[in-house]
Motif scaffolding. Structure first.
Motif, PDB file in Angstrom:
ATOM      1  N   GLY A  73       0.919  -1.363   0.060  1.00  0.00           N
ATOM      2  CA  GLY A  73      -0.034   0.025  -0.087  1.00  0.00           C
ATOM      3  C   GLY A  73       0.964   1.283   0.040  1.00  0.00           C
ATOM      4  N   PHE A  74       1.898   1.264   0.732  1.00  0.00           N
ATOM      5  CA  PHE A  74       2.786   2.487   0.753  1.00  0.00           C
ATOM      6  C   PHE A  74       3.474   2.376  -0.366  1.00  0.00           C
ATOM      7  CE2 PHE A  74       7.242   3.764   1.439  1.00  0.00           C
ATOM      8  CZ  PHE A  74       6.972   5.135   1.799  1.00  0.00           C
ATOM      9  N   LEU A  75       3.986   1.430  -1.008  1.00  0.00           N
ATOM     10  CA  LEU A  75       4.970   1.543  -2.179  1.00  0.00           C
ATOM     11  C   LEU A  75       3.955   2.085  -3.439  1.00  0.00           C
ATOM     12  CD1 LEU A  75       6.866  -1.679  -2.113  1.00  0.00           C
ATOM     13  CD2 LEU A  75       7.824   0.697  -2.026  1.00  0.00           C
ATOM     14  N   ARG A  76       2.412   1.642  -3.363  1.00  0.00           N
ATOM     15  CA  ARG A  76       1.533   1.838  -4.356  1.00  0.00           C
ATOM     16  C   ARG A  76       1.333   3.469  -4.353  1.00  0.00           C
ATOM     17  NH1 ARG A  76      -4.664  -0.057  -5.013  1.00  0.00           N
ATOM     18  NH2 ARG A  76      -4.914   0.647  -7.146  1.00  0.00           N
ATOM     19  N   ARG A  77       1.116   4.061  -2.878  1.00  0.00           N
ATOM     20  CA  ARG A  77       0.811   5.384  -3.006  1.00  0.00           C
ATOM     21  C   ARG A  77       1.961   6.183  -3.210  1.00  0.00           C
ATOM     22  NH1 ARG A  77       0.788   7.604   3.091  1.00  0.00           N
ATOM     23  NH2 ARG A  77       2.928   7.589   2.378  1.00  0.00           N
ATOM     24  N   GLU A  78       3.482   5.801  -2.998  1.00  0.00           N
ATOM     25  CA  GLU A  78       4.471   6.649  -3.474  1.00  0.00           C
ATOM     26  C   GLU A  78       4.609   6.551  -5.120  1.00  0.00           C
ATOM     27  OE1 GLU A  78       6.488   8.594  -1.558  1.00  0.00           O
ATOM     28  OE2 GLU A  78       5.092   8.095  -0.087  1.00  0.00           O
ATOM     29  N   LEU A  79       4.189   5.376  -5.627  1.00  0.00           N
ATOM     30  CA  LEU A  79       4.131   5.255  -6.808  1.00  0.00           C
ATOM     31  C   LEU A  79       3.258   6.078  -7.750  1.00  0.00           C
ATOM     32  CD1 LEU A  79       5.789   3.342  -8.832  1.00  0.00           C
ATOM     33  CD2 LEU A  79       3.772   1.845  -8.829  1.00  0.00           C
ATOM     34  N   TYR A  87      -4.500   5.568 -13.182  1.00  0.00           N
ATOM     35  CA  TYR A  87      -4.655   4.499 -12.448  1.00  0.00           C
ATOM     36  C   TYR A  87      -3.371   3.892 -11.825  1.00  0.00           C
ATOM     37  CZ  TYR A  87      -9.231   3.994 -14.435  1.00  0.00           C
ATOM     38  OH  TYR A  87     -10.542   4.338 -14.890  1.00  0.00           O
ATOM     39  N   THR A  88      -3.229   3.878 -10.481  1.00  0.00           N
ATOM     40  CA  THR A  88      -1.744   3.402  -9.774  1.00  0.00           C
ATOM     41  C   THR A  88      -2.113   1.977  -9.792  1.00  0.00           C
ATOM     42  OG1 THR A  88      -1.524   5.426  -8.746  1.00  0.00           O
ATOM     43  CG2 THR A  88      -0.277   3.648  -8.091  1.00  0.00           C
TER      44      THR A  88
END
Length: 131
Positions: A73-79, A87-88
């Motif tokens: 989740g954290f990596l997806r948000r930063e991405l 869309y991420t």
């Protein structure tokens, strides 16, 4: 003329995830010797991305994957902040052993004892060296 948009997005995701993994504070990921993002496969609608991860120490591979899945989740948000796509993609981490397999093939090629000996049935064939 077909575009290579998905390929470029895969490369950008791979590059960004590689830099984000170094900043993770999860000890399952940060205290392992080397974690590499081998490749990323994104679906055409950009909803899912399969991230192939290679770990130098195979004994810690399962722990690293658990740590990455918990930080997804954290990596997806930063991405999402870095790439600014519509869309991420949701990240799915998969273990990859292609680096270890390549090292094994290189070891086999370098070791003359493991290479097959010459075929005795071809011993009487004389190759023309003038070519």
């Amino acid at each position: 003329m077909p575009s290579n948009r998905i390929g470029r997005i895969n490369e950008e995701i791979q590059r960004e995830l590689a830099s984000q993994i170094r900043r993770l504070k999860d000890p399952r990921v940060s205290q392992v010797g080397m974690v590499s993002i081998v490749r990323v496969d994104t679906t055409g609608d950009l909803r899912y991305a399969r991230v192939f991860v290679s770990v130098l120490d195979k004994n810690q591979e399962k722990d690293v994957l658990k740590g990455l899945k918990s930080a997804a989740g954290f990596l997806r948000r930063e991405l999402g902040h870095a790439l600014q796509l519509r869309y991420t993609p949701e990240l799915q981490f998969i273990a990859d052993d292609s680096i270890a397999y390549g090292a094994h093939i290189l070891e086999v090629l370098r070791d003359p004892n493991k290479v097959k000996p010459e075929n005795p049935a071809n011993a009487d064939i004389i190759l023309d060296e003038e070519g």
